[in-house]
Each structure stands twice: as C-alpha cells, then as structure tokens.
Design a protein around this motif. Structure first.
Motif, PDB file in Angstrom:
ATOM      1  N   ARG A  26       0.819  -1.218   0.000  1.00 57.49           N
ATOM      2  CA  ARG A  26       0.000   0.000   0.000  1.00 57.49           C
ATOM      3  C   ARG A  26       0.854   1.269   0.000  1.00 57.49           C
ATOM      4  N   ILE A  27       2.165   1.121   0.175  1.00 52.93           N
ATOM      5  CA  ILE A  27       3.057   2.271   0.301  1.00 52.93           C
ATOM      6  C   ILE A  27       3.741   2.555  -1.029  1.00 52.93           C
ATOM      7  N   THR A  28       3.783   3.818  -1.408  1.00 58.87           N
ATOM      8  CA  THR A  28       4.464   4.265  -2.614  1.00 58.87           C
ATOM      9  C   THR A  28       5.360   5.451  -2.279  1.00 58.87           C
ATOM     10  N   PRO A  29       6.387   5.714  -3.092  1.00 59.55           N
ATOM     11  CA  PRO A  29       7.220   6.898  -2.848  1.00 59.55           C
ATOM     12  C   PRO A  29       6.376   8.170  -2.830  1.00 59.55           C
ATOM     13  N   GLY A  30       6.700   9.048  -1.898  1.00 58.82           N
ATOM     14  CA  GLY A  30       5.950  10.296  -1.749  1.00 58.82           C
ATOM     15  C   GLY A  30       4.975  10.287  -0.592  1.00 58.82           C
ATOM     16  N   VAL A  31       4.685   9.116  -0.020  1.00 54.30           N
ATOM     17  CA  VAL A  31       3.774   9.037   1.129  1.00 54.30           C
ATOM     18  C   VAL A  31       4.412   9.759   2.324  1.00 54.30           C
ATOM     19  N   GLU A  32       3.611  10.539   3.031  1.00 55.35           N
ATOM     20  CA  GLU A  32       4.111  11.276   4.184  1.00 55.35           C
ATOM     21  C   GLU A  32       4.218  10.354   5.404  1.00 55.35           C
ATOM     22  N   VAL A  33       5.203  10.656   6.248  1.00 58.80           N
ATOM     23  CA  VAL A  33       5.366   9.922   7.504  1.00 58.80           C
ATOM     24  C   VAL A  33       5.436  10.912   8.652  1.00 58.80           C
ATOM     25  N   ARG A  34       5.005  10.461   9.809  1.00 55.09           N
ATOM     26  CA  ARG A  34       5.067  11.274  11.030  1.00 55.09           C
ATOM     27  C   ARG A  34       5.700  10.429  12.134  1.00 55.09           C
ATOM     28  N   LEU A  35       6.790  10.950  12.705  1.00 52.60           N
ATOM     29  CA  LEU A  35       7.476  10.278  13.797  1.00 52.60           C
ATOM     30  C   LEU A  35       7.463  11.181  15.018  1.00 52.60           C
ATOM     31  N   GLN A  36       7.818  10.608  16.127  1.00 55.68           N
ATOM     32  CA  GLN A  36       7.965  11.391  17.355  1.00 55.68           C
ATOM     33  C   GLN A  36       9.394  11.249  17.838  1.00 55.68           C
ATOM     34  N   GLY A  37      10.069  12.400  17.998  1.00 53.21           N
ATOM     35  CA  GLY A  37      11.445  12.394  18.442  1.00 53.21           C
ATOM     36  C   GLY A  37      11.566  12.044  19.909  1.00 53.21           C
ATOM     37  N   PRO A  38      12.787  11.780  20.383  1.00 57.04           N
ATOM     38  CA  PRO A  38      12.982  11.443  21.803  1.00 57.04           C
ATOM     39  C   PRO A  38      12.628  12.586  22.746  1.00 57.04           C
ATOM     40  N   ASP A  39      12.563  13.800  22.209  1.00 60.28           N
ATOM     41  CA  ASP A  39      12.165  14.945  23.036  1.00 60.28           C
ATOM     42  C   ASP A  39      10.669  15.206  22.983  1.00 60.28           C
ATOM     43  N   GLY A  40       9.928  14.316  22.302  1.00 55.62           N
ATOM     44  CA  GLY A  40       8.480  14.473  22.202  1.00 55.62           C
ATOM     45  C   GLY A  40       8.024  15.315  21.046  1.00 55.62           C
ATOM     46  N   GLU A  41       8.950  15.929  20.316  1.00 55.62           N
ATOM     47  CA  GLU A  41       8.577  16.777  19.189  1.00 55.62           C
ATOM     48  C   GLU A  41       8.289  15.929  17.951  1.00 55.62           C
ATOM     49  N   PRO A  42       7.269  16.322  17.142  1.00 52.69           N
ATOM     50  CA  PRO A  42       6.979  15.565  15.916  1.00 52.69           C
ATOM     51  C   PRO A  42       8.036  15.810  14.851  1.00 52.69           C
ATOM     52  N   VAL A  43       8.279  14.781  14.054  1.00 48.99           N
ATOM     53  CA  VAL A  43       9.241  14.854  12.953  1.00 48.99           C
ATOM     54  C   VAL A  43       8.533  14.380  11.691  1.00 48.99           C
ATOM     55  N   ALA A  44       8.581  15.194  10.646  1.00 52.27           N
ATOM     56  CA  ALA A  44       7.911  14.866   9.389  1.00 52.27           C
ATOM     57  C   ALA A  44       8.925  14.337   8.377  1.00 52.27           C
ATOM     58  N   GLY A  45       8.446  13.489   7.480  1.00 50.06           N
ATOM     59  CA  GLY A  45       9.305  12.949   6.440  1.00 50.06           C
ATOM     60  C   GLY A  45       8.488  12.482   5.252  1.00 50.06           C
ATOM     61  N   THR A  46       9.191  11.969   4.251  1.00 46.50           N
ATOM     62  CA  THR A  46       8.551  11.495   3.027  1.00 46.50           C
ATOM     63  C   THR A  46       9.211  10.196   2.591  1.00 46.50           C
ATOM     64  N   VAL A  47       8.394   9.249   2.164  1.00 48.23           N
ATOM     65  CA  VAL A  47       8.928   7.974   1.691  1.00 48.23           C
ATOM     66  C   VAL A  47       9.737   8.214   0.414  1.00 48.23           C
ATOM     67  N   ARG A  48      11.013   7.792   0.444  1.00 45.66           N
ATOM     68  CA  ARG A  48      11.895   7.952  -0.712  1.00 45.66           C
ATOM     69  C   ARG A  48      11.828   6.736  -1.631  1.00 45.66           C
ATOM     70  N   LYS A  49      11.833   5.558  -1.032  1.00 45.42           N
ATOM     71  CA  LYS A  49      11.718   4.337  -1.840  1.00 45.42           C
ATOM     72  C   LYS A  49      11.192   3.202  -0.977  1.00 45.42           C
ATOM     73  N   VAL A  50      10.678   2.179  -1.644  1.00 48.56           N
ATOM     74  CA  VAL A  50      10.144   0.994  -0.973  1.00 48.56           C
ATOM     75  C   VAL A  50      10.949  -0.205  -1.436  1.00 48.56           C
ATOM     76  N   SER A  51      11.328  -1.037  -0.489  1.00 50.03           N
ATOM     77  CA  SER A  51      12.126  -2.214  -0.821  1.00 50.03           C
ATOM     78  C   SER A  51      11.425  -3.070  -1.871  1.00 50.03           C
ATOM     79  N   PRO A  52      12.125  -3.465  -2.939  1.00 51.51           N
ATOM     80  CA  PRO A  52      11.488  -4.289  -3.977  1.00 51.51           C
ATOM     81  C   PRO A  52      11.325  -5.751  -3.585  1.00 51.51           C
ATOM     82  N   SER A  53      11.932  -6.162  -2.470  1.00 55.98           N
ATOM     83  CA  SER A  53      11.833  -7.558  -2.047  1.00 55.98           C
ATOM     84  C   SER A  53      11.577  -7.622  -0.548  1.00 55.98           C
TER      85      SER A  53
END
Length: 344
Positions: free
Chosen positions: A206-233
């Motif tokens: 269900r995941i493709t490059p460009g999908v947004e991600v949201r993480l939480q840092g060790p200090d509790g602050e949110p960290v945003a990112g973007t899927v760069r690639k998905v493993s082919p295997s």
C-alpha cells in the motif's frame, strides 16, 4: 404437649420454611441488569494511518581513508559531530618524505627535458641516430609522469571532505602510521537521516514513494518525512519489507536510534464505532451487539484506523446494529443489559 398441638406447630413451621425458600429463589430474578449505553455505527472520513517502527540511519554514510601507505598522521582537524563542507581538510599526513620525492622528481624532469632538447638538436644536425634521440625524448615523458605522480601523492597527504556533511566516527589519532584504504573517518553525507521502517507484506504493497510519515522524536517533538523508496523484495524469514523515508529536519533523532511512527495514506469513508466499544480478549477484538430483549451478543470484528475517539470497523458489522458503547468491558456473550443514556 398433645399430638394434635405438635402436628399444628410442624405445619406452621413448614409453611414458613417454604415461603422463605420461595423468596430466596425469586431474588435473583429481580436482580438489576448491568447498565450500559449504546451507539449506532457511523460512516465518516478518517485519515488512514499505518503504524510502523524502525531504525534511524544515515541516508549515505561515507567511509574515508587515505590513498597512500606508510605515512604518519601529522594532525586530525575534526572531531565526531563536526559539520564540514565539501573540500574542507579533515586530516593531514606528514609531508616531509613526499615533498622530498616531489623535489627529486622535478629535478629529474629538468635533466630529462634538457637531454630531450639536446637530442632533438643533434638529430636535426644528423649527429645521432633517430632511435637515440627518441630515447631521450621518451625519457622526458617518463620523468614528467613521475613528477606528476609525486605531486599527486603529496596532494593525497591531505584528506578532504568529498561532500558536505557531519563527522559520525573517528578511528585515527595523530602519530599513527596508516595504510591505504583503511577506515579513518566516517561522514554522514549532507547530514541527511532516514527512517527505515519494517512492514508486513499486506501493508507494504500500500506504500508508494511520496507518502508522508510522522514520527515522534525522543524529546516528544513531531518529525515529518517522506517515503523515498520501498524495498522491492521481502525478507524470506520475517516476510517484511523496508520503507525508506527521508527526514529533512530530524530534530533530536540520531543515527542508530529506534523510532515509531505512522505512514499517512490520506482519508477514506469508513464505518466507525466509539473506541470504548471495542473489547480486546485473547488477541482478538470484539463488539457487543444489542439484540431482542436487551440481550447482547459478542461479535468478533476487524478494526483499522483510530482517530478522535473512534475506530474503523473493517469487517464484522453490517452497519445497522446498535453496539454497547460504555460498559462493554464487563459483559459476556448472552448477558442481559439495561440501556441508559450515555454518561449516566
């Protein structure tokens, strides 16, 4: 006491005993049922999130070393954590021997160049054979190549940053004699980090490059990112694949940390129930559906996204039922309940 009086007393005692037993048997029937509130499943738009976890790693970690062997380290100009720019000196070898080799090669080049000019002149005057003149000219070419090689070796004595980045490891000290190709420093290119999340096969597709991600840092602050690639295997043992997500502003996250987050797939119209209505038992999730006579039936369901106090129900409901919203954790299949308004 007469026999007639005794029989009368026994009859009266039996009457009272039967009345007491009848009262005890009737008591459970009048016991109050558990009070619960109910809700009707609703369709609403929910953001689709896939929870995942994985390690934080350098997008590209460059292993740095020198290209010449047997030289002593004169100085190391960086420490772990230093931010460096492309071309910046990181390490300096002792150049005394290399500088001497260069001066000798340049002197040999001067001699070879003079011999080549003399050979050309003598050839024009036909005082030497052509092969002898060509040998002198070839000697100049060889001496020039040797001088260039000595100059290049002297340049290799300074280790420079191949890219912008941050120093992530150092395994060399001044005074150490190093070999060509040995690891001396590590550099995280452009200070870029990525999140490597592991997903099962059903969710990985269900995941493709460009999908947004949201993480939480060790200090509790949110960290945003973007899927760069998905493993082919997928890993043949765990049946999981890796999603690589760029983290342009990682905040307090560091390479080597472990982080949990969500992959955001956008909103969908789904069937939802209150989160409190879902009961988890023995690894499965259940709802209690209200039936005739206020008797509830335990029904196994498959749940999905959670948002704002509601849970997506993917299967197990048709949509027209009424489910127990409050008090479901105390119920069993077939229990009779008393329905009251929510909050009572």
């Amino acid at each position: 006491m007469s026999l007639r009086t005794t029989r009368a007393l026994l009859a009266v005692s039996l009457v009272f005993l039967l009345a007491a037993c009848a009262g005890e048997e009737a008591a459970p029937a009048s016991a109050p049922a558990l009070s619960v509130s109910v809700a009707t499943p609703q369709r609403q738009s929910l953001p689709q999130r896939i929870p995942a976890s994985g390690s934080i790693a350098a997008w590209e970690e460059v292993v740095l070393g020198v290209e010449i062997s047997g030289q002593r380290v004169a100085s190391v100009d960086v420490e772990v954590g230093d931010v460096v720019r492309k071309g910046q000196p990181l390490l300096q070898l002792d150049t005394r021997t290399l500088a001497m080799e260069l001066r000798q090669a340049e002197a040999n080049l001067e001699v070879a160049a003079a011999n080549a000019r003399r050979g050309e002149r003598l050839l024009r005057e036909k005082l030497v054979a052509a092969s002898d003149a060509e040998q002198l000219i070839a000697g100049e070419v060889t001496a020039r190549a040797q001088a260039e090689n000595a100059r290049l070796r002297l340049d290799f004595a300074t280790l420079r940053a191949p890219h912008d980045g941050i120093v992530s490891a150092r395994s060399v000290q001044p005074g150490q004699v190093v070999a060509a190709g040995a690891e001396l420093l590590r550099l995280i290119r452009d200070q870029r980090l990525e999140w490597r999340a592991e997903l099962p096969e059903a969710e990985l597709i269900r995941i493709t490059p460009g999908v947004e991600v949201r993480l939480q840092g060790p200090d509790g602050e949110p960290v945003a990112g973007t899927v760069r690639k998905v493993s082919p295997s997928l890993d043949s043992r765990t049946r999981t694949g890796t999603v690589f997500a760029d983290l342009p502003a990682p905040g307090a996250l560091r390479a080597g940390m472990y982080a949990e987050g969500d992959l955001l797939l956008g909103a969908r119209d789904v069937l939802t129930v209150p989160a409190a209505a879902v009961v988890e038992r023995d690894g499965y999730r259940y709802l209690f559906v209200l039936g005739e006579g206020d008797v509830v039936a335990q029904r196994r369901v498959d749940t999905g996204a959670r948002e704002g106090g509601v849970v997506e129900v993917r299967s197990g409901l048709e949509g027209g039922e009424r489910v127990v919203a409050e008090g479901a954790g105390f119920l069993g299949d077939g229990d009779r309940v008393r329905v009251v308004p929510a909050g009572i």
